[in-house]
Design a protein around this motif. Sequence first.
Motif, short mmCIF file in Angstrom:
data_model
loop_
_atom_site.label_atom_id
_atom_site.label_comp_id
_atom_site.label_asym_id
_atom_site.label_seq_id
_atom_site.Cartn_x
_atom_site.Cartn_y
_atom_site.Cartn_z
N LEU A 160 -1.99 7.13 -29.59
CA LEU A 160 -2.99 7.25 -30.65
C LEU A 160 -4.42 7.16 -30.11
N LEU A 161 -4.66 6.19 -29.25
CA LEU A 161 -5.97 6.02 -28.61
C LEU A 161 -5.76 5.58 -27.16
N THR A 162 -6.66 5.99 -26.29
CA THR A 162 -6.58 5.64 -24.87
C THR A 162 -7.96 5.27 -24.34
N ASP A 163 -8.00 4.26 -23.49
CA ASP A 163 -9.24 3.92 -22.79
C ASP A 163 -8.88 3.62 -21.34
N LYS A 164 -9.74 4.03 -20.41
CA LYS A 164 -9.44 3.92 -18.98
C LYS A 164 -10.32 2.89 -18.30
N LEU A 165 -9.80 2.39 -17.17
CA LEU A 165 -10.49 1.34 -16.42
C LEU A 165 -10.17 1.50 -14.94
N ALA A 166 -11.21 1.46 -14.10
CA ALA A 166 -11.00 1.54 -12.65
C ALA A 166 -10.44 0.21 -12.13
N ILE A 167 -9.53 0.29 -11.18
CA ILE A 167 -9.00 -0.91 -10.53
C ILE A 167 -9.82 -1.15 -9.26
N ALA A 168 -10.48 -2.29 -9.20
CA ALA A 168 -11.32 -2.61 -8.05
C ALA A 168 -10.47 -3.00 -6.85
N ALA A 169 -11.02 -2.87 -5.66
CA ALA A 169 -10.29 -3.16 -4.42
C ALA A 169 -9.89 -4.62 -4.32
N ASP A 170 -10.59 -5.51 -5.02
CA ASP A 170 -10.26 -6.93 -4.96
C ASP A 170 -9.64 -7.44 -6.26
N ASP A 171 -9.28 -6.55 -7.15
CA ASP A 171 -8.66 -6.97 -8.42
C ASP A 171 -7.33 -7.65 -8.18
N THR A 172 -7.10 -8.73 -8.91
CA THR A 172 -5.79 -9.37 -8.99
C THR A 172 -5.23 -9.10 -10.38
N THR A 173 -3.95 -9.43 -10.56
CA THR A 173 -3.39 -9.30 -11.91
C THR A 173 -4.19 -10.15 -12.89
N ALA A 174 -4.63 -11.32 -12.46
CA ALA A 174 -5.40 -12.20 -13.35
C ALA A 174 -6.71 -11.55 -13.78
N SER A 175 -7.47 -11.01 -12.83
CA SER A 175 -8.78 -10.43 -13.18
C SER A 175 -8.62 -9.15 -13.99
N LEU A 176 -7.63 -8.32 -13.63
CA LEU A 176 -7.42 -7.07 -14.36
C LEU A 176 -6.88 -7.35 -15.75
N HIS A 177 -6.02 -8.35 -15.87
CA HIS A 177 -5.49 -8.75 -17.17
C HIS A 177 -6.61 -9.07 -18.15
N ASP A 178 -7.60 -9.82 -17.70
CA ASP A 178 -8.68 -10.24 -18.60
C ASP A 178 -9.48 -9.05 -19.11
N ARG A 179 -9.77 -8.10 -18.23
CA ARG A 179 -10.53 -6.93 -18.66
C ARG A 179 -9.71 -6.04 -19.61
N LEU A 180 -8.42 -5.91 -19.30
CA LEU A 180 -7.55 -5.09 -20.15
C LEU A 180 -7.32 -5.75 -21.51
N ALA A 181 -7.26 -7.08 -21.53
CA ALA A 181 -7.08 -7.78 -22.80
C ALA A 181 -8.26 -7.54 -23.73
N ASP A 182 -9.47 -7.62 -23.17
CA ASP A 182 -10.67 -7.33 -23.97
C ASP A 182 -10.65 -5.88 -24.46
#
Length: 332
Positions: A160-182
């Motif tokens: 229905l809707l999609t939004d994209k996000l770049a994965i940084a070279a130092d991203d962890t599951t914890a840091s990426l989780h927080d951005r994706l949750a928002d």
Amino acid sequence: MSQPLRVIFAGTPEFAAQALAQILKAGHTVPLVLTQPDRPAGRGMKLQASAVKQLAERHHIAVAQPLSLRLDGKYPDDAAVAQAAIAQANADVMVVAAYGLILPQWTLDAPRLGCLNIHASLLPRWRGAAPIHRAIEAGDAQTGVVIMQMDAGLDTGDMLLTDKLAIAADDTTASLHDRLADMGGALVVRALADAQSGKLQPVKQPESGICYAHKIDKAEAAVDWLQSADAIDRRVRAFNPFPAASAQLGTDVIKLWRATVDHMTHNHAAGTVISADAHGVRVACGQGVLCVTELQRAGGKRLNAADFLRGFALTAGQCFEPLSAQKNDLKS
């Protein structure tokens, strides 16, 4: 916003709680929350409510915690109680985010607008339980969130809707989780607004590029030093915070929390410590060198390399155990 929707929310961890918070902030009415039963957690293994339940209780929202929603399954009484609660809620829509239970057809059909799922990947890539971990582990350059109209399949519904996000070279599951949750919370609020106005445009998922994000198993934590430094670094980041990549040195199991990669060539056996100082513990890999900068000994705290080495002697020439030995130790 026009007339607020009545939204049943189904979710369990912090990722879901952030979405519920944004739905409430947007002014929608949430008459019922479904979440997993309380589980033992912490050193005392005391029963602990999920992040979603804790938020629901702060807002005085009714909570149901069935063991199953299948009326013909192992816990039919639980499912029947949940069915009655869902019917009583008289919801327009159900929003689902990392709930942890399979929704049978009667659940999908209950709200007039059906069930919307917040999925943390760019479908159809990484259907399944661990899309954030697997995206980092695979070295994906980007990920995102899809709001999906749920059907009976596993993450197979229309997008229905999609939004994209770049994965940084130092991203962890914890840091990426927080951005994706928002991102997920904001996107589902937008989806609810579009549902109210009839603007949602379902799009079929592509039939190519399908990957399955298998649930993370603790046995995956053991580092295989025969892999390249790049691959090991991705696993270190993917398994932060759970289950944490680990390596065995003698009788000690050491968790590896952060690392960098040196693409230098070497002639050391995989797993050999090349050097250990305040800048990190440099370990030979199948290709390249992994410089571990944050470590943790069993029962200890996460420490930077300098602090770790003050209490744990590591010298050049020592060798971490091969993968087979680590796996055997984890099983024992």
